[in-house]
Write an enzyme that holds these catalytic residues in place. Structure first.
Site, PDB file in Angstrom:
ATOM      1  N   ILE A   1      32.180  50.791  35.055  1.00  0.00           N
ATOM      2  CA  ILE A   1      33.077  50.571  33.910  1.00  0.00           C
ATOM      3  C   ILE A   1      32.248  50.484  32.622  1.00  0.00           C
ATOM      4  CG2 ILE A   1      34.947  49.162  32.961  1.00  0.00           C
ATOM      5  CD1 ILE A   1      35.384  48.060  35.809  1.00  0.00           C
TER       6      ILE A   1
ATOM      7  N   ASP B   1      17.449  41.390  33.368  1.00  0.00           N
ATOM      8  CA  ASP B   1      18.487  40.676  34.102  1.00  0.00           C
ATOM      9  C   ASP B   1      19.134  39.657  33.153  1.00  0.00           C
ATOM     10  OD1 ASP B   1      18.861  39.911  37.399  1.00  0.00           O
ATOM     11  OD2 ASP B   1      19.608  38.500  35.875  1.00  0.00           O
TER      12      ASP B   1
ATOM     13  N   ALA C   1      28.053  42.846  33.439  1.00  0.00           N
ATOM     14  CA  ALA C   1      27.055  42.699  34.506  1.00  0.00           C
ATOM     15  C   ALA C   1      27.489  41.649  35.529  1.00  0.00           C
ATOM     16  CB  ALA C   1      25.715  42.305  33.895  1.00  0.00           C
TER      17      ALA C   1
ATOM     18  N   LYS D   1      29.954  42.893  42.579  1.00  0.00           N
ATOM     19  CA  LYS D   1      31.394  43.165  42.664  1.00  0.00           C
ATOM     20  C   LYS D   1      31.902  43.550  44.057  1.00  0.00           C
ATOM     21  CE  LYS D   1      30.961  48.028  41.451  1.00  0.00           C
ATOM     22  NZ  LYS D   1      31.441  49.151  40.678  1.00  0.00           N
TER      23      LYS D   1
ATOM     24  N   SER E   1      39.291  39.825  36.438  1.00  0.00           N
ATOM     25  CA  SER E   1      39.907  40.691  37.446  1.00  0.00           C
ATOM     26  C   SER E   1      41.264  40.128  37.852  1.00  0.00           C
ATOM     27  CB  SER E   1      38.990  40.731  38.669  1.00  0.00           C
ATOM     28  OG  SER E   1      39.668  41.273  39.786  1.00  0.00           O
TER      29      SER E   1
ATOM     30  N   TYR F   1      33.628  36.446  45.714  1.00  0.00           N
ATOM     31  CA  TYR F   1      33.635  37.295  44.517  1.00  0.00           C
ATOM     32  C   TYR F   1      34.793  36.901  43.595  1.00  0.00           C
ATOM     33  CZ  TYR F   1      35.225  41.118  41.626  1.00  0.00           C
ATOM     34  OH  TYR F   1      35.698  41.836  40.554  1.00  0.00           O
TER      35      TYR F   1
ATOM     36  N   LYS G   1      35.034  35.025  39.577  1.00  0.00           N
ATOM     37  CA  LYS G   1      35.800  35.434  38.386  1.00  0.00           C
ATOM     38  C   LYS G   1      36.635  34.257  37.874  1.00  0.00           C
ATOM     39  CE  LYS G   1      34.219  39.555  37.953  1.00  0.00           C
ATOM     40  NZ  LYS G   1      33.312  39.870  36.837  1.00  0.00           N
TER      41      LYS G   1
ATOM     42  N   GLY H   1      41.947  39.640  54.006  1.00  0.00           N
ATOM     43  CA  GLY H   1      41.790  39.302  52.589  1.00  0.00           C
ATOM     44  C   GLY H   1      42.565  40.188  51.642  1.00  0.00           C
TER      45      GLY H   1
HETATM   46  N1  UFG Z   1      42.112  50.826  51.275  1.00  0.00           N
HETATM   47  C1  UFG Z   1      42.320  51.520  52.443  1.00  0.00           C
HETATM   48  N2  UFG Z   1      41.259  52.130  53.032  1.00  0.00           N
HETATM   49  C2  UFG Z   1      40.001  52.078  52.510  1.00  0.00           C
HETATM   50  C3  UFG Z   1      39.797  51.374  51.302  1.00  0.00           C
HETATM   51  C4  UFG Z   1      40.879  50.730  50.719  1.00  0.00           C
HETATM   52  O1  UFG Z   1      43.442  51.581  52.955  1.00  0.00           O
HETATM   53  O2  UFG Z   1      39.080  52.640  53.122  1.00  0.00           O
HETATM   54  C5  UFG Z   1      43.246  50.169  50.625  1.00  0.00           C
HETATM   55  C6  UFG Z   1      43.114  48.669  50.555  1.00  0.00           C
HETATM   56  O3  UFG Z   1      43.625  48.069  51.732  1.00  0.00           O
HETATM   57  C7  UFG Z   1      43.929  48.335  49.308  1.00  0.00           C
HETATM   58  C8  UFG Z   1      43.747  49.553  48.416  1.00  0.00           C
HETATM   59  O4  UFG Z   1      43.288  50.588  49.278  1.00  0.00           O
HETATM   60  O5  UFG Z   1      45.265  48.227  49.626  1.00  0.00           O
HETATM   61  C9  UFG Z   1      42.746  49.353  47.322  1.00  0.00           C
HETATM   62  O6  UFG Z   1      41.539  48.837  47.887  1.00  0.00           O
HETATM   63  P1  UFG Z   1      40.187  48.710  47.057  1.00  0.00           P
HETATM   64  O7  UFG Z   1      39.152  48.209  47.998  1.00  0.00           O
HETATM   65  O8  UFG Z   1      39.913  49.974  46.341  1.00  0.00           O
HETATM   66  O9  UFG Z   1      40.502  47.626  45.923  1.00  0.00           O
HETATM   67  P2  UFG Z   1      41.150  46.159  46.078  1.00  0.00           P
HETATM   68  O10 UFG Z   1      42.534  46.239  45.577  1.00  0.00           O
HETATM   69  O11 UFG Z   1      40.898  45.610  47.411  1.00  0.00           O
HETATM   70  O12 UFG Z   1      40.342  45.335  44.993  1.00  0.00           O
HETATM   71  C10 UFG Z   1      39.155  44.679  45.350  1.00  0.00           C
HETATM   72  C11 UFG Z   1      39.181  43.276  44.707  1.00  0.00           C
HETATM   73  C12 UFG Z   1      39.092  43.372  43.227  1.00  0.00           C
HETATM   74  C13 UFG Z   1      37.898  44.126  42.875  1.00  0.00           C
HETATM   75  C14 UFG Z   1      38.004  45.483  43.466  1.00  0.00           C
HETATM   76  C15 UFG Z   1      36.824  46.304  43.116  1.00  0.00           C
HETATM   77  O13 UFG Z   1      40.340  42.608  45.067  1.00  0.00           O
HETATM   78  O14 UFG Z   1      38.991  42.111  42.656  1.00  0.00           O
HETATM   79  O15 UFG Z   1      38.089  45.378  44.905  1.00  0.00           O
HETATM   80  O16 UFG Z   1      35.726  45.995  43.856  1.00  0.00           O
HETATM   81  F1  UFG Z   1      37.771  44.186  41.527  1.00  0.00           F
END
Ligand code: UFG
Length: 340
Positions: A13, A59, A83, A86, A126, A151, A155, A300
């Protein structure tokens, strides 16, 4: 030109924000320790902007090194603090590293900013701070809930640090907290984008790597949620749109237009999409058929979350411009530009 320090400016980002800041007439100065970014990003920035962006390899937990940057640059007017670590899963394995790095570096930065007389901060928060929300969409007033990972907790803690320190009698810092929803895609030039290390955790890089033949298939984590098609709902925002929100936020701080010493904004599109909708939109945008199957739920995962984007629209005048399909097309273009 107004100098803005961008910590984590070589990251996903951060690098897009550097481009938008520069193109809006600011002079971004990058600070990055390159633990989760590559120096090739600097070449991408140079190609897009046609000039070098100053970059300090330090850093943010190193107060002395930060002081040095402020003194050397002389007239930095604001800081955007990207920074941070994540990776949600990694934070479960290494919680102390996450608290130390994410919370510690913010505390160090706030103290250094105060010492150096720099008053304006935009902080990367976030939507994870909302936990599993009781109502959708979430507004900035929606109560935060226990975070599902260390994580996420960093935040929340960082937001608390900002609020508590803003109450001190000698406080000089004005902060805008931006709560990002799910950033995706890449700059239209495909010169910068997301560079996940190893197997991607996030949906869109996993999709693009699968389409590129680097991964066998996408596993969709559960289709038995209480959502329109059973898969999770998220608010996917194009990273360039997200980057532009930072430019608006910095300008608001510089203009002293903020109504409170700490302001909070959701930065999302205001629309939720299911995982299956993302897959379909990707197939349309790329012309590729995606190999996927349904697997178990991921521990989670929040079933559904998307932003109420009204406050950012009304107060900041910020609205996203890029459709999900175009954002996914940019992610695909970026993936294809990577030589692996
Ligand atoms: N998903 C899949 N298969 C995958 C990866 C993700 O089905 O291989 C689904 C997840 O279950 C979720 C959606 O895609 O429903 C998005 O998943 P991401 O991992 O891309 O992102 P998240 O919504 O889980 O977000 C998480 C944290 C945020 C953080 C973000 C970026 O909740 O706070 O990852 O790291 F900012």
């Amino acid at each position: 030109m107004t100098k803005i320090l961008v910590t984590g400016g070589a990251g996903y980002i951060g690098s897009h924000a550097v481009v938008e800041l520069a193109q809006a007439g600011f002079e971004p100065i990058i600070v990055d320790n390159f633990v989760n970014s590559e120096t090739t990003v600097l070449a991408g920035l140079r190609e897009i902007l046609g000039r070098e962006v100053p970059c300090y390899r330090i850093d943010c937990g190193n107060a002395e090194a930060l002081h040095e940057v402020f003194r050397k640059e002389g007239d930095i007017k604001g800081v955007i603090h990207f920074a941070a670590y994540k990776a949600v899963g990694e934070s479960v394995q290494k919680p102390l590293a996450y608290f130390h790095n994410n919370v510690g570096s913010l505390i160090t930065l706030l103290q250094v900013m105060k010492d150096e007389g720099v008053e304006n901060l935009v902080f990367s928060s976030s939507c994870t701070v909302y936990g599993i929300p009781d109502q959708l969409p979430v507004t900035e007033a929606t109560p935060t809930k226990p975070a599902s990972s260390p994580y996420g907790r960093t935040k929340q803690m960082c937001e608390d640090v900002v609020h508590d320190s803003s109450q001190a009698a000698d406080n000089t810092t004005h902060t805008i907290l931006l709560r990002y929803f799910n950033p995706i895609g890449a700059h239209e030039s495909a010169k910068i984008g997301e560079l996940p290390l190893g197997v991607p955790n996030n949906l869109v890089p996993f999709i693009t790597q699968t389409a590129a033949g680097l991964r066998d298939k996408l596993t969709i984590f559960g289709n038995d949620y209480d959502t329109p098609d059973g898969t999770n709902v998220r608010d996917y925002i194009h990273v360039v749109d997200l980057a532009k929100a930072h430019v608006v936020a910095v300008q608001r701080l510089l203009d002293r237009k903020a109504s409170e010493v700490v302001e909070t904004f959701n930065v999302g599109t205001g629309h939720g999409n299911t995982v299956l909708e993302v897959v379909k939109a990707f197939e349309e945008a790329s012309g590729q058929k995606l190999n996927y199957s349904i697997g178990p739920r991921r521990p989670g995962d929040v079933p559904a979350i998307y932003a109420d984007a009204t406050k950012a629209a009304e107060v900041l005048g910020f609205k996203t411009e890029t459709s999900l399909r175009d954002a996914l097309a940019s992610a695909w273009k970026w993936q294809q530009s990577l030589v692996r």
